[in-house]
Design an enzyme around this catalytic site. Sequence first.
Site, PDB file in Angstrom:
ATOM      1  N   CYS A   1     -16.256   0.805   0.807  1.00  0.00           N
ATOM      2  CA  CYS A   1     -15.010   0.077   1.090  1.00  0.00           C
ATOM      3  C   CYS A   1     -14.544   0.257   2.530  1.00  0.00           C
ATOM      4  O   CYS A   1     -13.717  -0.518   2.990  1.00  0.00           O
ATOM      5  CB  CYS A   1     -13.923   0.501   0.107  1.00  0.00           C
ATOM      6  SG  CYS A   1     -13.474   2.244   0.221  1.00  0.00           S
TER       7      CYS A   1
ATOM      8  N   GLN B   1      -9.807  -4.213  -3.419  1.00  0.00           N
ATOM      9  CA  GLN B   1     -11.129  -3.846  -2.925  1.00  0.00           C
ATOM     10  C   GLN B   1     -12.203  -4.166  -3.965  1.00  0.00           C
ATOM     11  O   GLN B   1     -13.256  -4.712  -3.640  1.00  0.00           O
ATOM     12  CB  GLN B   1     -11.161  -2.353  -2.580  1.00  0.00           C
ATOM     13  CG  GLN B   1     -12.509  -1.893  -2.045  1.00  0.00           C
ATOM     14  CD  GLN B   1     -12.825  -2.494  -0.689  1.00  0.00           C
ATOM     15  OE1 GLN B   1     -12.039  -2.390   0.240  1.00  0.00           O
ATOM     16  NE2 GLN B   1     -13.977  -3.136  -0.554  1.00  0.00           N
TER      17      GLN B   1
ATOM     18  N   ARG C   1       0.874  -1.185   0.000  1.00  0.00           N
ATOM     19  CA  ARG C   1       0.000   0.000   0.000  1.00  0.00           C
ATOM     20  C   ARG C   1       0.903   1.224   0.000  1.00  0.00           C
ATOM     21  O   ARG C   1       1.679   1.428   0.932  1.00  0.00           O
ATOM     22  CB  ARG C   1      -0.892   0.004   1.241  1.00  0.00           C
ATOM     23  CG  ARG C   1      -1.559   1.348   1.490  1.00  0.00           C
ATOM     24  CD  ARG C   1      -2.672   1.276   2.496  1.00  0.00           C
ATOM     25  NE  ARG C   1      -3.782   0.531   1.951  1.00  0.00           N
ATOM     26  CZ  ARG C   1      -4.961   0.381   2.571  1.00  0.00           C
ATOM     27  NH1 ARG C   1      -5.149   0.933   3.758  1.00  0.00           N
ATOM     28  NH2 ARG C   1      -5.918  -0.311   2.005  1.00  0.00           N
TER      29      ARG C   1
ATOM     30  N   ARG D   1     -12.885  -9.253   1.370  1.00  0.00           N
ATOM     31  CA  ARG D   1     -11.495  -8.878   1.089  1.00  0.00           C
ATOM     32  C   ARG D   1     -10.592 -10.103   1.230  1.00  0.00           C
ATOM     33  O   ARG D   1      -9.713 -10.341   0.402  1.00  0.00           O
ATOM     34  CB  ARG D   1     -11.021  -7.775   2.063  1.00  0.00           C
ATOM     35  CG  ARG D   1     -11.666  -6.419   1.853  1.00  0.00           C
ATOM     36  CD  ARG D   1     -11.219  -5.752   0.565  1.00  0.00           C
ATOM     37  NE  ARG D   1      -9.776  -5.599   0.501  1.00  0.00           N
ATOM     38  CZ  ARG D   1      -9.085  -4.608   1.076  1.00  0.00           C
ATOM     39  NH1 ARG D   1      -9.710  -3.674   1.750  1.00  0.00           N
ATOM     40  NH2 ARG D   1      -7.772  -4.525   0.939  1.00  0.00           N
TER      41      ARG D   1
ATOM     42  N   HIS E   1      -7.337   0.710  -6.345  1.00  0.00           N
ATOM     43  CA  HIS E   1      -7.475  -0.185  -5.181  1.00  0.00           C
ATOM     44  C   HIS E   1      -8.099  -1.493  -5.681  1.00  0.00           C
ATOM     45  O   HIS E   1      -9.241  -1.831  -5.361  1.00  0.00           O
ATOM     46  CB  HIS E   1      -8.339   0.484  -4.112  1.00  0.00           C
ATOM     47  CG  HIS E   1      -8.268  -0.161  -2.761  1.00  0.00           C
ATOM     48  ND1 HIS E   1      -7.442  -1.225  -2.476  1.00  0.00           N
ATOM     49  CD2 HIS E   1      -8.931   0.109  -1.600  1.00  0.00           C
ATOM     50  CE1 HIS E   1      -7.604  -1.563  -1.204  1.00  0.00           C
ATOM     51  NE2 HIS E   1      -8.501  -0.781  -0.661  1.00  0.00           N
TER      52      HIS E   1
ATOM     53  N   ASP F   1     -17.506   6.203  -1.087  1.00  0.00           N
ATOM     54  CA  ASP F   1     -16.196   6.085  -0.437  1.00  0.00           C
ATOM     55  C   ASP F   1     -15.998   7.408   0.306  1.00  0.00           C
ATOM     56  O   ASP F   1     -16.680   8.400   0.000  1.00  0.00           O
ATOM     57  CB  ASP F   1     -15.122   5.883  -1.531  1.00  0.00           C
ATOM     58  CG  ASP F   1     -13.692   5.833  -0.989  1.00  0.00           C
ATOM     59  OD1 ASP F   1     -13.510   5.529   0.208  1.00  0.00           O
ATOM     60  OD2 ASP F   1     -12.751   6.093  -1.776  1.00  0.00           O
TER      61      ASP F   1
HETATM   62  N1  NVA Z   1     -10.182   6.403  -1.293  1.00  0.00           N
HETATM   63  C1  NVA Z   1      -9.824   5.908   0.011  1.00  0.00           C
HETATM   64  C2  NVA Z   1      -9.986   4.416   0.078  1.00  0.00           C
HETATM   65  C3  NVA Z   1      -9.787   3.829   1.452  1.00  0.00           C
HETATM   66  C4  NVA Z   1      -9.841   2.335   1.484  1.00  0.00           C
HETATM   67  C5  NVA Z   1      -8.411   6.327   0.334  1.00  0.00           C
HETATM   68  O1  NVA Z   1      -7.540   6.271  -0.537  1.00  0.00           O
HETATM   69  O2  NVA Z   1      -8.163   6.718   1.471  1.00  0.00           O
END
Ligand code: NVA
Length: 306
Positions: free
Chosen positions: A265, A132, A102, A293, A129, A225
């Site tokens: 998510c 997800q 990440r 997930r 992502h 989101d």
């Molecule tokens: N768009 C959000 C997703 C979190 C899982 C972020 O990047 O923080």
Amino acid sequence: MTTQHFLRDDDLTPVELNEVLDLAAELKAAPYSHKPLAGPQTVAIIFDKPTLRTQASFVAGIAELGGNPMVVDGTLAQIGTRESIADVARVLGRQSSLIVWRTHDQSRIEEMAAYAGVPVVNALTDQFHPCQTLADLLTVREHKGATAGLTMTFLGDAACNMGHSYLLSGAAAGMHVRVSGPDGFQPDSGILARAQEIAAGTGGSAEIVLDPTKAADGADVLVTDTWVSMGKEAESADRAEVFRPWQLNEDLLALGADDAIVLHCLPAYRGKEITAEVLDGPQSVIWDEAENRRHAQKAIITWLLR
Ligand code: NVA
């Protein structure tokens, strides 16, 4: 054979996506049926940004696959600062069978993949992502029987990772994907074009629908989101104002199909991008989505190591 990675949703063709989702369903039904990491082989899981679900689901899932999850704190490793991404890739590639990361810009994970010598999986970047959306498509399949032909509407920051990943993965799954967000928060035009190209081959579609009420109209799947992705915290107050009409509340939900499902998510901010009534209401399937997930990630790991 060249090493395969999962860096963005369209690293899987529509046929491969289907295979991975089938495998995820199989692994959900029989969690200990595949042991591609028996040994145990180690999987490095690196976080340059906060996490809860991603760490929990990868650690649990890797153990279920017979492997040893090795969590690396990116704030200690300081990848790209203390040493180059390429050097970290070469080192971790010698200690593990697969790397999960990440991080920030997509270019960082591409560089990791170029030097690791083992498969690399994107556990969220600024742009995508894909783990997800695999979980989300599995959830849609479970609740709707299939994905093809369904309309999926994403409301919120369509310029963020989730907006992009829904465009690509939804198109690959044969869905009609609508993304809707305020001016200045639209998806990258190249990613939209790529989604439309994929959709042309699957019978789906991908479009920006600016008006949230039009975007929600008749939708089978309504998704949102956080309005403030990780790294954008300084814009919190401004965004709260601008995004208000895109809040997934009972009025917008009522515009969707009668049997529409709601995805998020997480983490969720009740009263901001989604109301408590919708998040905790009967059409929400977000806890299944969160569980999925693990199953989806086990499937992509198994598939990459096949
Ligand atoms: N768009 C959000 C997703 C979190 C899982 C972020 O990047 O923080």
